[in-house]
Structures are given as structure tokens and as C-alpha cells.
Design an enzyme around this catalytic site. Sequence first.
Site, mmCIF file in Angstrom:
data_model
loop_
_atom_site.group_PDB
_atom_site.id
_atom_site.type_symbol
_atom_site.label_atom_id
_atom_site.label_comp_id
_atom_site.label_asym_id
_atom_site.label_seq_id
_atom_site.Cartn_x
_atom_site.Cartn_y
_atom_site.Cartn_z
ATOM 1 N N ARG A 15 0.845 -1.213 0.000
ATOM 2 C CA ARG A 15 0.000 0.000 0.000
ATOM 3 C C ARG A 15 0.878 1.260 0.000
ATOM 4 O O ARG A 15 1.046 1.920 -1.014
ATOM 5 C CB ARG A 15 -0.951 -0.044 1.211
ATOM 6 C CG ARG A 15 -2.075 0.974 1.138
ATOM 7 C CD ARG A 15 -1.697 2.374 1.560
ATOM 8 N NE ARG A 15 -1.149 2.460 2.905
ATOM 9 C CZ ARG A 15 -0.586 3.570 3.388
ATOM 10 N NH1 ARG A 15 -0.497 4.657 2.655
ATOM 11 N NH2 ARG A 15 -0.080 3.588 4.608
ATOM 12 N N HIS A 207 5.931 4.867 12.540
ATOM 13 C CA HIS A 207 5.894 4.748 11.064
ATOM 14 C C HIS A 207 6.883 5.788 10.526
ATOM 15 O O HIS A 207 6.564 6.965 10.407
ATOM 16 C CB HIS A 207 4.455 5.029 10.596
ATOM 17 C CG HIS A 207 4.260 4.974 9.122
ATOM 18 N ND1 HIS A 207 3.466 4.018 8.497
ATOM 19 C CD2 HIS A 207 4.724 5.748 8.110
ATOM 20 C CE1 HIS A 207 3.456 4.224 7.190
ATOM 21 N NE2 HIS A 207 4.216 5.279 6.933
ATOM 22 N N HIS A 209 9.795 7.347 7.890
ATOM 23 C CA HIS A 209 10.312 7.427 6.521
ATOM 24 C C HIS A 209 11.782 7.818 6.599
ATOM 25 O O HIS A 209 12.205 8.511 7.525
ATOM 26 C CB HIS A 209 9.503 8.436 5.701
ATOM 27 C CG HIS A 209 8.181 7.897 5.241
ATOM 28 N ND1 HIS A 209 7.902 7.638 3.925
ATOM 29 C CD2 HIS A 209 7.079 7.525 5.932
ATOM 30 C CE1 HIS A 209 6.667 7.156 3.818
ATOM 31 N NE2 HIS A 209 6.144 7.077 5.022
ATOM 32 N N CYS A 240 4.611 9.448 -0.156
ATOM 33 C CA CYS A 240 3.198 9.813 -0.255
ATOM 34 C C CYS A 240 3.042 10.765 -1.429
ATOM 35 O O CYS A 240 3.765 11.763 -1.519
ATOM 36 C CB CYS A 240 2.721 10.460 1.042
ATOM 37 S SG CYS A 240 1.007 11.010 0.930
HETATM 38 P P1 HMG Z 1 -12.921 14.373 -2.511
HETATM 39 O O1 HMG Z 1 -12.598 14.717 -3.925
HETATM 40 O O2 HMG Z 1 -13.149 15.478 -1.543
HETATM 41 O O3 HMG Z 1 -14.142 13.337 -2.414
HETATM 42 O O4 HMG Z 1 -11.746 13.436 -1.983
HETATM 43 P P2 HMG Z 1 -15.650 13.414 -2.811
HETATM 44 O O5 HMG Z 1 -16.418 12.750 -1.717
HETATM 45 O O6 HMG Z 1 -16.025 14.805 -3.238
HETATM 46 O O7 HMG Z 1 -15.697 12.467 -4.097
HETATM 47 C C1 HMG Z 1 -15.022 12.791 -5.289
HETATM 48 C C2 HMG Z 1 -14.979 11.555 -6.181
HETATM 49 O O8 HMG Z 1 -14.236 10.507 -5.556
HETATM 50 C C3 HMG Z 1 -16.371 10.977 -6.448
HETATM 51 O O9 HMG Z 1 -16.311 10.362 -7.717
HETATM 52 C C4 HMG Z 1 -16.488 9.916 -5.390
HETATM 53 O O10 HMG Z 1 -17.385 8.910 -5.722
HETATM 54 C C5 HMG Z 1 -15.069 9.361 -5.344
HETATM 55 P P3 HMG Z 1 -16.907 11.106 -9.021
HETATM 56 O O11 HMG Z 1 -18.349 11.346 -8.708
HETATM 57 O O12 HMG Z 1 -16.105 12.374 -9.171
HETATM 58 O O13 HMG Z 1 -16.633 10.093 -10.102
HETATM 59 N N1 HMG Z 1 -14.726 8.773 -4.061
HETATM 60 C C6 HMG Z 1 -14.226 7.537 -3.923
HETATM 61 N N2 HMG Z 1 -13.930 6.581 -4.822
HETATM 62 C C7 HMG Z 1 -13.437 5.426 -4.336
HETATM 63 N N3 HMG Z 1 -13.206 5.189 -3.014
HETATM 64 C C8 HMG Z 1 -13.494 6.128 -2.099
HETATM 65 C C9 HMG Z 1 -14.023 7.361 -2.545
HETATM 66 N N4 HMG Z 1 -14.423 8.476 -1.914
HETATM 67 C C10 HMG Z 1 -14.844 9.331 -2.846
HETATM 68 N N5 HMG Z 1 -13.255 5.893 -0.801
HETATM 69 C C11 HMG Z 1 -11.052 11.633 -0.566
HETATM 70 C C12 HMG Z 1 -11.743 12.966 -0.638
HETATM 71 C C13 HMG Z 1 -10.802 11.340 0.897
HETATM 72 C C14 HMG Z 1 -11.952 10.579 -1.186
HETATM 73 C C15 HMG Z 1 -9.724 11.715 -1.373
HETATM 74 O O14 HMG Z 1 -9.038 12.866 -0.959
HETATM 75 C C16 HMG Z 1 -8.853 10.512 -1.206
HETATM 76 O O15 HMG Z 1 -9.192 9.429 -1.640
HETATM 77 N N6 HMG Z 1 -7.648 10.689 -0.580
HETATM 78 C C17 HMG Z 1 -6.714 9.628 -0.332
HETATM 79 C C18 HMG Z 1 -5.369 9.989 -0.915
HETATM 80 C C19 HMG Z 1 -4.356 8.932 -0.542
HETATM 81 O O16 HMG Z 1 -4.534 7.767 -0.774
HETATM 82 N N7 HMG Z 1 -3.240 9.385 0.077
HETATM 83 C C20 HMG Z 1 -2.213 8.544 0.535
HETATM 84 C C21 HMG Z 1 -2.521 8.003 1.891
HETATM 85 S S1 HMG Z 1 -1.024 7.797 2.747
HETATM 86 C C22 HMG Z 1 -1.062 8.760 4.105
HETATM 87 O O17 HMG Z 1 -2.009 9.469 4.287
HETATM 88 C C23 HMG Z 1 0.060 8.686 5.049
HETATM 89 C C24 HMG Z 1 0.260 7.319 5.711
HETATM 90 O O18 HMG Z 1 0.849 6.430 4.782
HETATM 91 C C25 HMG Z 1 1.214 7.450 6.911
HETATM 92 C C26 HMG Z 1 2.531 8.113 6.600
HETATM 93 O O19 HMG Z 1 3.209 7.714 5.617
HETATM 94 O O20 HMG Z 1 2.930 8.992 7.370
HETATM 95 C C27 HMG Z 1 -1.039 6.716 6.200
HETATM 96 MG MG MG Z 2 4.334 6.001 5.028
#
Ligand code: HMG
Ligand code: MG
Length: 303
Positions: A15, A207, A209, A240
Site C-alpha cells: 500500500r 511509522h 520514513h 506519499c
Molecule cells: P474528494 O474529492 O473530496 O471526495 O476526496 P468526494 O467525496 O467529493 O468524491 C469525489 C470523487 O471521488 C467521487 O467520484 C467519489 O465517488 C469518489 P466522481 O463522482 O467524481 O466520479 N470517491 C471515492 N472513490 C473510491 N473510493 C473512495 C471514494 N471516496 C470518494 N473511498 C477523498 C476525498 C478522501 C476521497 C480523497 O481525498 C482521497 O481518496 N484521498 C486519499 C489519498 C491517498 O490515498 N493518500 C495517501 C494516503 S497515505 C497517508 O495518508 C500517510 C500514511 O501512509 C502514513 C505516513 O506515511 O505517514 C497513512
Molecule cells: Mg508512510
Amino acid sequence: MPLPTKIRIVEVGPRDGLQNEEKKLPTAVKLALIERLADCGLTIIEATAFVSPKWSPQMADAAEVMAGLPRKEGVSFPVLVPNEKGLDAALAAGAKEIAVFAAASETFSQKNINCSIRESLERFRPVIQRARDAGMKVRGYVSCVLGCPFEGEIAPLAVAEIAWALFEMGCYEISLGDTVGFGTPEKTKALIEAVGRRVPIKKLAGHFHDTYGMAIANIYAALQEGVNVFDASVAGLGGCPHAPGAAGNVATEEVVWLAQGLGIDCGIELSKLVDTAAWISGELGRSPASKVARAILAQRRRG
Ligand code: HMG
Ligand code: MG
């Protein structure tokens, strides 16, 4: 505090490791990676993320990954979930454990999940509740705990507040993410002391990096503070997409090497892990980033 005799490693390579890759890996390769990691003895393998594919295209095959997971007794495959839509998809895919992810920096929260910290916590409350009602375990992440690429220094007390909020909502463990790798050992200790006043230290995970080469030093500092769960990514994969400048996670093989050197049991076969690091790095068109993998591979070549 005496060092623990055992640690738990949470493998986040499939992931966190792959979410930032330019090259889109076929689902079959991701599944082969997960299978190999389980064969190395890893028992917690974060498999994928049910996030918006627009925000993290590499994770768009989350349902396919879940459908192809190996069935291995004693191995769990948590997945990242940012909202109820993600939870619905994770439930439909048969996930048994999820992780929600907040940030300690407002700017990073906006860039990563498009909402404020407060909004994210409000969003997570029903996700955590529904997941727990469905019998799932829920882990909580806090990102940018030792600094933010946009805001710089982050106050340990701010991290403690968010960690506590997630713990109080029902997360069984809080993973403290040094997302950009700004941390140093003394800062790591101060952070754990501050968060440990709100959340029991045994419920915290580190966690780290390795952007500035401090990940192993920070893990050693965290071990001294009583933390005994660490996230790591095979071959040091990762970063990220929403944190500019962040390099890979600490490499799993480096954590295993450290643990072995300290006489700490982590139940992982280092030699197989190095094979896996070499293999997945080859799939991505490079050699493993970690010094431990490079050294062991070079030693093998010398005979
Ligand atoms: P948004 O654009 O505000 O969401 O994003 P929305 O609710 O307005 O929806 C926009 C579109 O996304 C819609 O589709 C939704 O259906 C779809 P459209 O109508 O435009 O076709 N959507 C989804 N599709 C699939 N699965 C879902 C989902 N939710 C909405 N769950 C949102 C808000 C949170 C969804 C977005 O910002 C997002 O997905 N962010 C995640 C980004 C990501 O993966 N970042 C990396 C994570 S790693 C991290 O955070 C650090 C960590 O690793 C620790 C570290 O390293 O320190 C954990
Ligand atoms: Mg990480």
C-alpha cells in the site's frame, strides 16, 4: 526502559510502498508481492487502499487485490479507508481490518484527504463505529507527526490530541507517521512522551520514513521509549503522493537487521525478505534502496 524482547512489524509495502510509484504495477504482481511477504513470516500486510482512484491511481485495483489475497492462517490484510464510501467497498471486498488516516498538519490534511483535521475526525467517527459494529479491527494513522512539508514544525501536543481522538473513537492502535522523515531521535522521544500521556505507549506504533536517513535511529529511540510496533516497507518502497520530498518508508529488512542485532524476535526470515526486496525492485526497474538488502546481495555475489 529495557528494550522489548519482541516487536511486531506491520508491512506497508503493497500500500504505502506502491501508492507513489509512477509505473502502474499489474494486480498479479501486487498479489505475488503479498504472497512472498507472507512467506517471509510477515503476519500483518497492509494490502491496498479503498481511496478515490483520482487521488491515488495506483490503488484503483483495491477490490481485485482483495479478491486474490492468499489464504494464510494468522496473516491479516488491513486496508486504508478514508470515508464511508471506502468502508462500504472494503466491507464488500471482505476486508477484516481497516485503517483510517488523519494528519497533524492542516495543510497536509487538505492536500491528502481534501478536508480539515476536524472534518476528518468527524468523518472517521461513523466509519470507525460501523466498522467495529461489523466486527472489523480499526487502526488509526496520524501523518506528519514530526514535521510537515508545508508547515514545518508540528507540536507534539497537537499530535497527542489527534492520536487521543482516534483512540477514543475506537482505534486499537495509533500509528505515528513521520511522513516526510524530518524526525530525529530526540524529537522522536519527545513526541512519544507527549503522545504517551494521552494514549498508552503499548497502543502506539512508529511509522518512519527514511528521507534524511534517520528512520532506524528513530526506531531505536522509539524502542527505548517502549514502542514495540513498527511499520515498514520491503525494499524501502514508498512515499506519499501528497507529501512532496518524502522518500520511502524504512525498509523492512533494515528493521529486521536492527531487531536481530538487538536480540529482538520479529519472526521474519531475513534472507527471503532480501530476495523479495530484490524481486519487487526488479519489477519496478531498479535495485533495492536499502543498505541491508544491497549489502546482503553483494555478499552473496562474492560467495
Ligand atoms: P474528494 O474529492 O473530496 O471526495 O476526496 P468526494 O467525496 O467529493 O468524491 C469525489 C470523487 O471521488 C467521487 O467520484 C467519489 O465517488 C469518489 P466522481 O463522482 O467524481 O466520479 N470517491 C471515492 N472513490 C473510491 N473510493 C473512495 C471514494 N471516496 C470518494 N473511498 C477523498 C476525498 C478522501 C476521497 C480523497 O481525498 C482521497 O481518496 N484521498 C486519499 C489519498 C491517498 O490515498 N493518500 C495517501 C494516503 S497515505 C497517508 O495518508 C500517510 C500514511 O501512509 C502514513 C505516513 O506515511 O505517514 C497513512
Ligand atoms: Mg508512510
